[in-house]
Design a protein around this motif. Structure first.
Motif, PDB file in Angstrom:
ATOM      1  N   HIS A 109      -7.674  -4.575   3.097  1.00 33.70           N
ATOM      2  CA  HIS A 109      -7.111  -4.308   1.766  1.00 33.70           C
ATOM      3  C   HIS A 109      -6.055  -5.321   1.334  1.00 33.70           C
ATOM      4  O   HIS A 109      -5.862  -5.534   0.142  1.00 33.70           O
ATOM      5  N   ASP A 140       7.582  -1.501   1.928  1.00 33.61           N
ATOM      6  CA  ASP A 140       6.359  -0.768   2.308  1.00 33.61           C
ATOM      7  C   ASP A 140       6.582  -0.010   3.618  1.00 33.61           C
ATOM      8  O   ASP A 140       6.130   1.136   3.760  1.00 33.61           O
ATOM      9  N   HIS A 180       0.182  -4.389  -4.477  1.00 32.50           N
ATOM     10  CA  HIS A 180      -0.033  -4.668  -3.054  1.00 32.50           C
ATOM     11  C   HIS A 180      -1.152  -3.857  -2.399  1.00 32.50           C
ATOM     12  O   HIS A 180      -1.734  -4.312  -1.413  1.00 32.50           O
ATOM     13  N   ASP A 181      -1.448  -2.671  -2.911  1.00 31.75           N
ATOM     14  CA  ASP A 181      -2.534  -1.864  -2.323  1.00 31.75           C
ATOM     15  C   ASP A 181      -3.674  -1.648  -3.323  1.00 31.75           C
ATOM     16  O   ASP A 181      -4.497  -0.746  -3.139  1.00 31.75           O
ATOM     17  N   HIS A 188       1.768  -8.173   3.994  1.00 29.79           N
ATOM     18  CA  HIS A 188       2.478  -6.888   4.014  1.00 29.79           C
ATOM     19  C   HIS A 188       2.039  -5.938   5.115  1.00 29.79           C
ATOM     20  O   HIS A 188       2.649  -4.885   5.308  1.00 29.79           O
ATOM     21  N   HIS A 204      -1.961   6.296   0.186  1.00 29.72           N
ATOM     22  CA  HIS A 204      -1.877   4.965  -0.418  1.00 29.72           C
ATOM     23  C   HIS A 204      -2.038   4.990  -1.935  1.00 29.72           C
ATOM     24  O   HIS A 204      -2.337   3.964  -2.542  1.00 29.72           O
TER      25      HIS A 204
HETATM   26 FE   LIG Z   1      -1.052  -1.674   2.309  1.00 27.18          FE
END
Ligand SMILES: [Fe+2]
Ligand SMILES: [Fe+2]
Length: 206
Positions: A61, A114, A51-52, A93, A18
């Motif tokens: 998360h 993703d 997004h992460d 997501h 990630h």
């Molecule tokens: Fe994610």
């Protein structure tokens, strides 16, 4: 637009699953899908970079990242409704959490980008890296109960093949946009062939 160099500092340098390499791949694919599908490019690109990014200590998360996005975009002077649009993309997501489904084209583009990074050659590499980080093997034969219900037998490992059987092989069917589905077809086929070969080699059949 947020810069890629700023975004780099939000992620750990050495996370093969990630980390920022993943974010950069998602960003590039999301940008391509957004152009093909006619989505709002600024929203999609911001959502991809953020997004992460949230630290998931207290929250899952997607929620931590959506809160982090709020702070970053407020500081950048974004209007409320465009910040909300980015936050929706980020919260929606995750494959494993369907409590907020991607409702907008921009959220669907981020979701698809993703998931495309979880299949194909890169998907295989990430699944094996993830298993290795967790001291799990690349391949172990799944139990009948795992194959039927997803419940593992006592002391059954969670190999990268388990992840393929449980999640990765279903992803190409879960995508929203036609552009992503076209890209997913080749990636899905490659990944499936890899796992068929891996299983056969480890059972001494090939
Ligand atoms: Fe994610
Ligand atoms: Fe991601």
């Amino acid at each position: 637009m947020l810069s890629i160099e700023t975004a780099r500092s939000w992620y750990p340098a050495s996370d093969p699953v990630h980390g920022f390499d993943h974010v950069l791949r998602v960003y590039r694919i999301a940008e391509r899908l957004a152009q093909a599908e006619g989505a709002d490019l600024e929203i999609v690109c911001a959502a991809a970079l953020l997004h992460d990014a949230g630290d998931a200590g207290r929250l899952s998360h997607q929620h931590a990242s959506a809160e982090f996005a709020l702070q970053v975009l407020l500081a950048a002077g974004w209007p409320d409704e465009r910040i909300a649009a980015v936050q929706h993309c980020i919260r929606a997501h995750r494959f494993r959490d369907d409590s907020e489904q991607p409702e907008t084209l921009e959220a669907r583009v981020l979701f698809d980008a993703d998931k495309l990074d979880a299949i194909g050659a890169i998907g295989v590499a990430r699944a094996i890296a993830y298993a290795a980080l967790d001291s799990q093997p690349a391949y172990a034969e799944p139990s009948a109960s795992f194959l039927e219900t997803g419940q593992k037998a006592p002391s059954e490992p969670h190999s990268s093949y388990h992840e393929y059987m449980f999640k990765l092989r279903k992803l190409s069917q879960r995508l929203y946009t036609p552009s992503a589905r076209r890209l997913a077809a080749g990636r899905h086929q490659f990944m499936t062939e890899f796992y068929i070969q891996l299983a056969a080699e480890l059972q001494g059949e090939r």
